[in-house]
Design a protein around this motif. Structure first.
Motif, PDB file in Angstrom:
ATOM      1  N   THR A   1       0.820  -1.209   0.000  1.00 55.44           N
ATOM      2  CA  THR A   1       0.000   0.000   0.000  1.00 55.44           C
ATOM      3  C   THR A   1       0.859   1.266   0.000  1.00 55.44           C
ATOM      4  OG1 THR A   1      -0.210  -0.296   2.381  1.00 55.44           O
ATOM      5  CG2 THR A   1      -2.051  -1.022   1.047  1.00 55.44           C
ATOM      6  N   TYR A   2       2.005   1.200   0.683  1.00 54.98           N
ATOM      7  CA  TYR A   2       2.885   2.378   0.690  1.00 54.98           C
ATOM      8  C   TYR A   2       3.515   2.613  -0.672  1.00 54.98           C
ATOM      9  CZ  TYR A   2       2.415   3.064   5.647  1.00 54.98           C
ATOM     10  OH  TYR A   2       1.893   3.343   6.878  1.00 54.98           O
ATOM     11  N   LEU A   3       3.787   1.515  -1.397  1.00 48.90           N
ATOM     12  CA  LEU A   3       4.460   1.661  -2.684  1.00 48.90           C
ATOM     13  C   LEU A   3       3.471   1.785  -3.836  1.00 48.90           C
ATOM     14  CD1 LEU A   3       7.402  -0.855  -2.197  1.00 48.90           C
ATOM     15  CD2 LEU A   3       7.302   1.587  -1.671  1.00 48.90           C
ATOM     16  N   CYS A   4       2.193   1.598  -3.554  1.00 48.42           N
ATOM     17  CA  CYS A   4       1.193   1.670  -4.619  1.00 48.42           C
ATOM     18  C   CYS A   4       1.011   3.117  -5.054  1.00 48.42           C
ATOM     19  CB  CYS A   4      -0.140   1.115  -4.116  1.00 48.42           C
ATOM     20  SG  CYS A   4      -1.447   1.268  -5.349  1.00 48.42           S
ATOM     21  N   PRO A   5       1.070   3.379  -6.352  1.00 50.68           N
ATOM     22  CA  PRO A   5       0.918   4.772  -6.794  1.00 50.68           C
ATOM     23  C   PRO A   5      -0.515   5.285  -6.736  1.00 50.68           C
ATOM     24  CG  PRO A   5       1.155   3.344  -8.697  1.00 50.68           C
ATOM     25  CD  PRO A   5       1.333   2.468  -7.470  1.00 50.68           C
TER      26      PRO A   5
END
Lengths: 338, 272
Positions: free
Chosen positions: A238-242
């Motif tokens: 979720t943190y790396l999802c754009p």
């Protein structure tokens, strides 16, 4: 179409009036950071953390406050007035920003600080020459080396960078900079070739057709238990999802003085939906994993009319236990009842 | 563009103790009412060093002041319960769809509340009673764990029953020496009262277990899913449909709700 020698990029960055964000090496990968005279990276494919962090910072102050006796005073924080230039974002990440726009700039309420930053930011997209094994942007109708609607589309032809403006403000900016020459016919045809060849390098495919309707009918399917089992709930996806836009709001204060800020949050965390009375509507990782996948594949299409995934592949690439949304989609197509 | 996430400062002007763990706070902004609202809408109330949470507005817009009835269940509510008149708080809103006051016009109304669940219903009850000509018969069934857990006792026992066409029935799970009213669950009263579903809308709010049995009883009494209205709560941060967490399926409770008909809820995944 215009062209510029890559050796002239420092002159270009220096000429842009505002904050210029470029990909820079960061440990084993890349990240967007302010340009401070460094060289243009030779080999980056995509950044680990998406450039959404420039428009929607990981933490952002909302206001500072002071509590004195019975009184409270609040001083709102203001996003920077200065324009920003995100130079070299990939088409998938550009598309992700369009999807964030649908959340933050649509509906009964607008997100004030996102909107302010977005209005002041130029998005200069660099087409991909070659996808990673985890890239599946074409499954969502994207073209790896072209982002329709971006302020600039750019292509790396080795020594030369070719630029095509896609918006009025992109055109104005390009014309105002004296650093470019017209692209030659040869360069234009090289761009066409690059765009075509890039498509063939995307080899991972996820079946999108009918997936929303299929998932609508299978909320309680046992596949969810199987898919969720290995998740560690670390939240990296979720943190790396754009396109992930969920946030928390918290305060930090000492003796009545402090700040209220918002920061990225993750629907993978167990206390994300936990209520003060102790009730939790998504009590186990089955419900939490399901929420993340359904948000991308069902709820986003229902609310925004678009998939909430752009196939950038970060969640596949960086998941410590190889959770894979593209594989889930294929499995769902196989085992879920129509 | 103003930032919706930044509250305005209001003052607590009165605190009324309803039960050992529920207090009603009257708050006033610099220019009186912090903002206009409709019954069933909510607001974010905050103490900057402690936190912020969504509460239903328990007053009716027909009243001069804004009130919140808050049960002490966590960190923020614990801190709010320590407030005295004069103390400043943050407030922003109104949020949510509120009750369908236009659709309810001309209908008989059946309110079924449990515990602190009467707080959002009270806004609509007083709104309807202050616009008495627009609404038909009003029946209120309310239950709490014990006599000392009954909220809004002045209205339950004094004000509301005196209004023409209003009937209030109150029950407790466990009685005591002060209590000579009914003992038992609200569904028992509901079955005894057996209000005709014809031209009537049932509006219910309370603990999930109560809601579950109220819905079963209403179905037994002949109420259809679009004659039953409830109001939900979820953990919320932004209140404006951006921060994520309050969704049930694709619906955000903060903007698409909190008020839904049972028919609408049946369309959503089972993630209450």
């Amino acid at each position: 179409m215009k062209a510029i020698a890559k050796t002239a990029l420092p002159d270009l960055f220096a000429a842009l009036k505002g904050r210029v964000y470029v990909p820079v090496r960061e440990g084993k990968g890349y990240g967007f950071a302010l340009w401070q005279g460094q060289d243009w990276p030779a080999d980056y494919q995509n950044t680990i953390v998406p450039p959404k962090q420039i428009l929607f910072p990981q933490t952002e102050d909302l206001y500072t406050f002071r509590v004195e006796g019975e009184d409270i005073t609040i001083d709102p924080a203001a996003p920077p007035e200065e324009p920003s230039f995100i130079f070299g974002l990939r088409p998938c990440d550009y598309r992700a920003i369009e999807l964030l726009d649908l959340v933050f700039r649509q509906g009964p309420y607008l997100d004030a600080s996102y909107s302010k930053r977005r209005d002041n930011t130029f998005l200069m997209v660099l087409g991909c020459k070659e996808g990673l094994p985890t890239c599946f942007c074409t499954s969502f109708g994207l073209e790896p080396a072209f982002a329709p609607g971006a302020d600039w589309n750019m292509w790396d032809l080795g020594e030369i960078l070719v630029v095509e403006p896609g918006t009025d403000k992109g055109k104005e900016l390009l014309e105002g900079l004296g650093l470019f020459r017209e692209a030659t016919e040869e360069e234009k045809s090289q761009v066409e070739k690059l765009r075509e060849e890039a498509k063939a390098t995307i080899t991972l495919h996820a079946p999108t057709e009918g997936i929303t309707e299929l998932l609508q009918e299978n909320f309680d399917h046992p596949l969810w238990d199987e898919v969720a089992r290995k998740c560690l709930e670390c939240g990296a996806c979720t943190y790396l999802c754009p396109t992930c836009h969920c946030y928390d709001m918290q305060s930090s204060s000492v003796l009545g003085q402090g700040r209220r800020f918002r920061c990225w949050d993750s629907c993978m965390y167990c206390n994300y939906t936990l209520m003060a009375g102790g009730h939790n509507p998504r009590p186990s990782k089955r419900e939490r994993v399901r929420n993340r996948f359904l948000h991308k594949l069902q709820y986003y299409p229902e609310n925004q009319g678009e998939f909430g995934c752009v196939g950038c592949g970060r969640c596949l690439q960086h998941c410590p236990v190889h959770m894979d949304i593209s594989r889930f989609m294929a499995q769902a197509k196989e085992v879920m009842a129509k | 563009m103003t930032n919706e996430l930044i509250p305005q400062i209001a003052k607590v002007v009165a605190v009324r103790k309803e039960t050992p763990d529920v207090k009603t706070f009257t708050i006033r902004g610099e220019k009186g009412l912090p903002f206009t609202y409709m019954p069933g809408q909510c607001a974010m109330v905050s103490l900057p060093s402690v936190g912020e949470a969504m509460f239903s507005i328990t007053s009716s817009p027909t009243q001069a002041d804004m009130e919140f009835s808050i049960k002490r269940v966590g960190l923020l509510t614990e801190a709010l319960h320590k407030l005295a008149p004069g103390q400043a708080v943050g407030v922003r809103g109104p949020y949510g769809n509120g009750f369908p006051v236009e659709m309810l016009k001309g209908k008989d109304l059946l309110f079924i509340g449990g515990g602190i669940g009467l707080a959002p219903l009270r806004s609509l009850i007083n709104y309807c009673l202050d616009n008495r000509a627009d609404y038909g018969q009003v029946d209120i069934i309310y239950g709490a764990r014990s006599p000392q857990d009954l909220v809004f006792t002045d209205e339950l026992f004094e004000r509301w029953p005196k209004i023409e066409g209003v009937q209030v029935r109150t029950t407790v799970d466990v009685g005591d020496e002060t209590w000579n009213g009914p003992v038992g669950v609200v569904t028992k009263l509901l079955e005894e009262l057996n209000p005709d579903p014809q031209g009537r809308i049932a509006i219910t709010c309370g603990p999930p277990i109560m809601i579950k049995f109220v819905l079963l009883t209403l179905a037994k009494l002949g109420y259809s899913d679009d004659q039953i209205i409830t109001t939900l709560e979820k953990r919320m941060k932004c209140g404006i449909g951006k921060c994520g967490r309050c969704n049930i399926g694709g619906k955000y409770i903060c903007v698409d709700g909190p008020v839904f008909t049972l028919a609408q809820l049946r369309e959503l995944p089972d993630e209450l």
